[in-house]
Design a protein around this motif. Structure first.
Motif: not given
Lengths: 66, 66
Positions: A25-31
């Motif tokens: 999330k911190n790098v701008g994706a969702t996991g």
């Protein structure tokens, strides 16, 4: 939007799930982690973010990305 | 000062170590986890704190105290 599933070694508990999902999330994706399968399903915009950056974020939390 | 070693089930990783040691610290004791032995060594002042309160704090983090 790119969908990809990564194998992640070393996740053992709910804290690990939070660490990995938080790093993604911190790098701008969702996991979304599947702890028993030892995987994380990633969604990200390939125009804005590279898969390498996501992998690096997970590895920085102390997990091996296969 | 009382010294006691508790068996704690369910600790799997460094995050778990931090959770258990943090919970022990929060109630005013000190704890040192041995992850491979699945134990936590506790030091506490039995005039100020009960062992039951320490056990409860660890259990509240989701671990079973033996």
């Amino acid at each position: 939007m790119q969908h990809i599933t990564l194998k992640v070694e070393g996740m053992t508990c709910g804290h690990c799930v939070s660490s990995v999902e938080g790093a993604v999330k911190n790098v701008g994706a969702t996991g979304k982690v599947d702890l028993s399968a030892k995987t994380v399903q990633i969604q990200f915009d390939e125009g804005k973010l590279s898969l390498d950056k996501i992998k690096e974020a997970i590895e920085d939390q102390g997990y091996d990305v296969g």
